[in-house]
Design a protein around this motif. Structure first.
Motif, PDB file in Angstrom:
ATOM      1  N   ILE A 138      13.811  -1.728   2.870  1.00 30.72           N
ATOM      2  CA  ILE A 138      12.711  -0.451   3.770  1.00 30.72           C
ATOM      3  C   ILE A 138      13.341  -0.336   5.162  1.00 30.72           C
ATOM      4  N   GLY A 139      13.662  -1.301   5.788  1.00 29.77           N
ATOM      5  CA  GLY A 139      14.183  -1.959   7.255  1.00 29.77           C
ATOM      6  C   GLY A 139      15.199  -0.446   7.409  1.00 29.77           C
ATOM      7  N   SER A 140      16.944  -0.850   6.012  1.00 31.58           N
ATOM      8  CA  SER A 140      17.718  -0.239   6.832  1.00 31.58           C
ATOM      9  C   SER A 140      17.253   1.532   6.506  1.00 31.58           C
ATOM     10  N   VAL A 141      16.180   2.200   5.008  1.00 27.82           N
ATOM     11  CA  VAL A 141      16.566   3.538   5.164  1.00 27.82           C
ATOM     12  C   VAL A 141      15.409   3.631   5.832  1.00 27.82           C
ATOM     13  N   LEU A 142      14.284   3.010   6.786  1.00 27.80           N
ATOM     14  CA  LEU A 142      13.703   3.641   8.083  1.00 27.80           C
ATOM     15  C   LEU A 142      13.876   3.855   9.061  1.00 27.80           C
ATOM     16  N   THR A 143      15.108   2.762   9.860  1.00 27.47           N
ATOM     17  CA  THR A 143      16.095   2.940  10.760  1.00 27.47           C
ATOM     18  C   THR A 143      17.128   4.451  10.989  1.00 27.47           C
ATOM     19  N   THR A 144      17.398   4.592   9.973  1.00 28.03           N
ATOM     20  CA  THR A 144      18.613   5.723   9.555  1.00 28.03           C
ATOM     21  C   THR A 144      16.990   7.115   9.877  1.00 28.03           C
ATOM     22  N   LEU A 145      16.249   6.775   8.899  1.00 25.03           N
ATOM     23  CA  LEU A 145      14.651   8.065   8.856  1.00 25.03           C
ATOM     24  C   LEU A 145      14.767   8.244  10.392  1.00 25.03           C
ATOM     25  N   LEU A 146      14.262   6.829  11.458  1.00 21.19           N
ATOM     26  CA  LEU A 146      13.858   7.146  12.287  1.00 21.19           C
ATOM     27  C   LEU A 146      15.442   7.596  13.601  1.00 21.19           C
ATOM     28  N   ALA A 147      16.263   7.160  13.442  1.00 19.16           N
ATOM     29  CA  ALA A 147      17.138   8.240  14.225  1.00 19.16           C
ATOM     30  C   ALA A 147      17.615   9.613  13.783  1.00 19.16           C
ATOM     31  N   TRP A 148      17.471   9.697  12.694  1.00 19.55           N
ATOM     32  CA  TRP A 148      17.449  11.320  12.144  1.00 19.55           C
ATOM     33  C   TRP A 148      16.282  12.155  13.130  1.00 19.55           C
ATOM     34  N   ARG A 149      15.344  11.044  12.860  1.00 19.94           N
ATOM     35  CA  ARG A 149      14.130  11.688  13.216  1.00 19.94           C
ATOM     36  C   ARG A 149      14.116  12.576  14.879  1.00 19.94           C
ATOM     37  N   ILE A 150      14.512  11.677  15.690  1.00 17.20           N
ATOM     38  CA  ILE A 150      14.971  11.635  16.867  1.00 17.20           C
ATOM     39  C   ILE A 150      15.856  12.614  17.285  1.00 17.20           C
ATOM     40  N   ALA A 151      17.297  13.276  16.360  1.00 15.36           N
ATOM     41  CA  ALA A 151      18.157  13.721  16.629  1.00 15.36           C
ATOM     42  C   ALA A 151      18.187  14.940  15.912  1.00 15.36           C
TER      43      ALA A 151
END
Lengths: 346, 293, 256
Positions: A138-151
């Protein structure tokens, strides 16, 4: 004919060689380990399973088998994710770590290790034996989504921003991980150190059951991205001119990498270098075209990890070296030699 | 292609030195110990010849270095332990991973996970328990009696004391810096056993020591536990050297396994530490001499 | 029906107005050259036509349909774009690059097409070379081959949007490329919109010249009306003589 003409082995030959190597690595891995169960014993075990000692039976069927499969899948998924992300970012130095996958997984894993007895006891009770891998995933997928969201800005993703967001998120996750490390006791410290060095030592059929489907999903869908990623090598706008849905390609690439790598990291801990070295090396051999590069990366990554894991369990037997450590030990110098040779060649 | 060749040769050459598990005649019982204190107890009970493997925390006595090491007790390898063909694995509740231990049990290895000992009482219980596990009840009883006698003397001195001295425990491990032994640590438990208070009880666990905090701790006595001999150099820590406790000799620098493992050498550790406390400094010699009878 | 029809297009990036009130129509078989000094908005117009830049005002219709209502894959069959610069990030061969433009072909057909196009552009022997080992001009022609391959087998109307597609070529290669483009326009009915810097190339090959300055279209017409000393001076600050050639198009001679 000009000297610069690309000298490449035909794809069929390369796949045959990789398949042969995969067979060899698998055989080696199944017949070697601290426990004395060599090729002969394995044959008699397979011919007459009933006559085998229960210990031998367990070593072969419940330890080495799942370990081999998990090792192969993990290596394949890490290498393929590396290939996908290098293609997306148009940079041979990209790897899954860059979009926050490993940083997020590490933060989640350390949280469970350190806070599992206190703040996160609810989570630990709820998930039991899967508290750590599930959190890491969950941590890895969430951080990726966060990066995606920011970008993402009004529906479109700036790839350079995604990269920067990934780096920044990694830094924050690293700091939080450090903070938790500070509060960790001695035993917890050792646990998280070992987690961060990766291991296939605890591989089990249950691990495969929960992580395997995600890894398989990523591996099976990745070839669909071959053509769009070829186009991405000419830049995002050219890919668009060629008719590819640029946003869709970016989303699919990041999602597949995050799911696959996240699942792998969740059950094995951090294993570096595979995602960086394998695509880079293969590009020199099979060329940059993703149609060949993606499946070749999967095979080569699997072979590499299985081979490294086999070494990791025999060099200091009866103890085992962490596989992540083994990879970096082997991969680091190897990569350096490769770089130096390229420089001399250029 | 050449690299692949090299990889291949390496792979094929490996079986030669892999899987070299010992095949000597099994004695009555083959034991793997995965804990430093457990290993010490096994040696103290005289069953070292049954010991076929230890973990990396087992460093004492020196003979353990000749035994195969199965890695760290929090990352025990199933195949590695099994390759030593043990009849039993003795370890503590700290051992991991759970799965390795369960599998070992499934293939008939007797796995015993002893509670973590952090007091003289628990140390005695642990010795008794191990004595039963390896059929050395008598030896275990003798050892516990000897230890108990020392513990009783220490208890008497603690009772006679009017106030509890404060002690600072520093752990020197790794090349850089030292750590405070705060509350909830083996160091803290050790101090309780000699009736001292922890000078840094406001710190929880082992935390990096700052020079300022060392000065402000101003303890009555100082203990430095080294993970390897000579690791701690007082010249690097002038703040510590200027403390009255250090100046007046209320200090001890020694092996962390001796001090913190809560094994058969606990009595020795307690006597040493009791000896450096200010109000018992003179009584230390009498206690040491009375230990024998 | 017009292949391309732009009506009162306006586009701004941040606070600066890049394009203003641009209207332009391109018919089938027409080769249109976009001219103008640096910063006039030629590339921006081309990017807007390629769908890379979102515009604020006006409309763009491609093949009779609003550009925003085209699906990427569908449009790619009828419209190809050649940007000013294409960086290839990995060591692909020239053949692999051109192959990106080919779709729906068998391996044999594809290789045949690639070889034919590279041949036509004068780089037939470079197919197996790695892109980073090629010169700028060679790379540019490989990219052009890719762009041409994209529309090669399309039936019906086709539109090429080319941004300085011969900037790295010598005069003879430039001639090869524009002859081919002209052939495609006249014989196959391609519509071509090309940003061109060389006024005489534009004059020689284009049906129409569109002169831009400061984000607007200043003049739009045949070479004989656009290449006129007064206008060249006003737009470029270029002092030049213009001679009418017996071939029917003018030639611009800069004066000292």
């Amino acid at each position: 004919m000009a000297i610069d003409t690309a000298k490449r082995a035909p794809a069929s030959l390369i796949f045959m060689v990789l398949a042969a190597l995969a067979m060899l690595a698998a055989l080696f891995s199944l017949t070697n380990g601290a426990y004395p169960l060599g090729a002969k014993d394995v044959v008699s075990l397979l011919v007459e399973p009933a006559a085998a000692k229960p210990a031998a039976h367990m070593v072969f069927f419940d330890v080495r088998m799942p370990r081999l499969i998990l090792g192969f899948l993990t290596g394949a998924v890490l290498a393929v994710s590396g290939t996908l992300l290098q293609g997306l970012f148009r940079n041979p130095l990209a790897d899954p770590g860059l979009i926050g996958v490993s940083g997020g997984a590490a933060l989640a894993a350390v949280s469970v290790i350190v806070l599992g007895g206190s703040w996160l006891s609810g989570w630990a009770v709820l998930t039991g034996r899967w508290a750590l891998p599930l959190a890491a995933f969950i941590g890895s997928v969430l951080t990726t989504l966060l990066a995606w969201r920011i970008a993402s800005r009004s529906g479109s993703i700036a790839v350079a921003t995604l990269l920067l967001a990934g780096i920044a998120i990694n830094a924050v996750a690293g700091a939080l991980t450090g903070l938790l490390t500070f509060y960790a006791d001695d035993g917890e410290l050792r646990s998280l150190t070992f987690w961060s060095m990766g291991s296939l030592g605890h591989a089990s059929w249950e691990d495969l059951k929960i992580a395997g489907p995600w890894m398989l999903l990523a591996l099976l869908l990745a070839p669909l991205l071959a053509k769009p990623l070829d186009a991405f090598a000419l830049g995002e706008s050219v890919a668009g001119h060629l008719g590819f849905s640029v946003q869709w390609v970016k989303g699919a690439t990041v999602l597949l990498s995050a799911l696959g790598t996240g699942a792998a990291v969740a059950v094995t801990g951090l294993i570096g270098f595979v995602g960086l070295v394998v695509p880079h090396l293969l590009r020199q051999i099979v060329g940059a075209g993703h149609r060949i590069l993606i499946p070749a990366s999967a095979l080569a990554g699997g072979v590499l990890l299985v081979a490294a894991d086999s070494l990791a369990r025999v060099v200091v037997a009866p103890a085992e070296l962490p596989i992540g450590l083994m990879m970096s030990l082997l991969g680091g110098p190897f990569f350096l030699v490769l770089l130096m040779r390229l420089r001399i060649g250029a | 292609m050449r690299l692949i060749g090299i990889l291949l040769t390496t792979l094929l050459a490996l079986p030669a030195f892999a899987g070299g598990a010992s095949n000597e005649d099994a004695k009555s019982s083959r034991i793997v110990s995965a804990d430093g204190a457990v290993t010490e107890i096994l040696f103290a009970l005289g069953v070292e010849d049954q010991l076929v493997g230890v973990d990396t925390t087992s460093k004492y006595p020196a003979e353990v270095n000749q035994l195969p090491k199965v890695g760290y007790l929090r990352a025990l390898p199933f195949e590695g332990v099994l390759s030593l063909a043990p009849d039993q694995l003795i370890t503590t509740e700290e051992a991991e991973p759970e799965q390795t231990l369960q599998r070992l049990e499934q293939v008939g290895v007797k796995v015993t996970r002893l509670p973590v000992a952090q007091s003289p009482e628990q140390t005695l219980q642990r010795i008794t328990a191990i004595g039963e596990l390896v059929d050395r009840e008598a030896e275990a009883a003798q050892l516990t009696n000897e230890l108990q006698a020392v513990f009783a003397e220490i208890d008497n001195k603690v009772a006679a004391r009017t106030s509890a001295p404060s002690v600072l425990v520093l752990l020197a491990a790794g090349g850089h810096g030292v750590s405070f032994g705060g509350s909830h640590t083996g160091a803290d438990a050790l101090l309780k056993a000699i009736g001292a208070t922890n000078a840094v009880s406001n710190i929880r666990g082992y935390k990096p020591a700052s020079r300022e905090a060392i000065i402000s701790a101003n303890p009555d006595a100082i203990v430095v536990a080294e993970s390897s001999p000579g690791q701690f150099r007082i010249a690097d820590w002038p703040e510590l050297a200027q403390l009255p406790a250090w100046q007046n000799g209320h200090r001890y620098v020694g092996d962390s396994m001796l001090l913190l493992s809560f094994g058969p050498r606990l009595a020795e550790a307690l006597v040493i530490l009791d000896g450096i406390l200010p109000d018992t400094a003179m009584a230390g010699s009498t206690l040491a001499s009375s230990h024998g009878d | 029906m017009a292949v391309l029809s732009v009506t009162q297009l306006g586009l701004s990036l941040g606070r600066s107005q890049i394009l203003q009130d641009v209207s332009l129509t391109v018919e089938p078989g027409e080769l249109v050259a976009l001219l103008g000094p640096n910063g006039a908005g030629k590339s921006s117009l081309l990017k807007a036509l390629a769908g890379e830049l979102a515009f604020g005002q006006g409309s763009i219709e491609l093949f009779g349909r609003d550009i925003r209502r085209w699906k990427g894959a569908e449009l790619a069959r009828q419209r190809a774009v050649m940007p000013q610069r294409v960086d290839v990030s990995f060591p692909f061969t020239a053949r692999e690059i051109v192959a990106l433009g080919c779709s729906g072909l068998t391996v044999f057909e594809r290789n045949e097409l690639i070889d034919y196009l590279l041949q036509r552009l004068g780089i037939g022997d470079l197919a197996e070379r790695l892109m980073p080992t090629l010169s700028g001009g060679e790379q540019q022609r490989v990219q052009l081959a890719r762009v041409l391959a994209q529309l090669w087998n399309t039936r019906g109307q086709r539109l090429l949007l080319l941004d300085e597609c011969t900037s790295a070529l010598d005069p003879a290669q430039q001639q090869t490329v524009f002859s081919l483009l002209r052939e495609l326009a006249k014989e196959q009915g391609y519509s071509v919109v090309a940003v061109v810097h060389d006024l005489n190339v534009a004059s020689c090959y284009a049906d129409r010249l569109v002169m831009m300055a400061a984000g607007r279209i200043v003049e739009d017409g045949p070479a004989t009306t656009i290449l006129e000393p007064g206008l060249l001076d006003a737009v470029f600050g270029l002092k030049a003589r213009v001679l009418a050639l017996p071939e029917g198009y003018p030639v611009v001679i800069p004066q000292t």
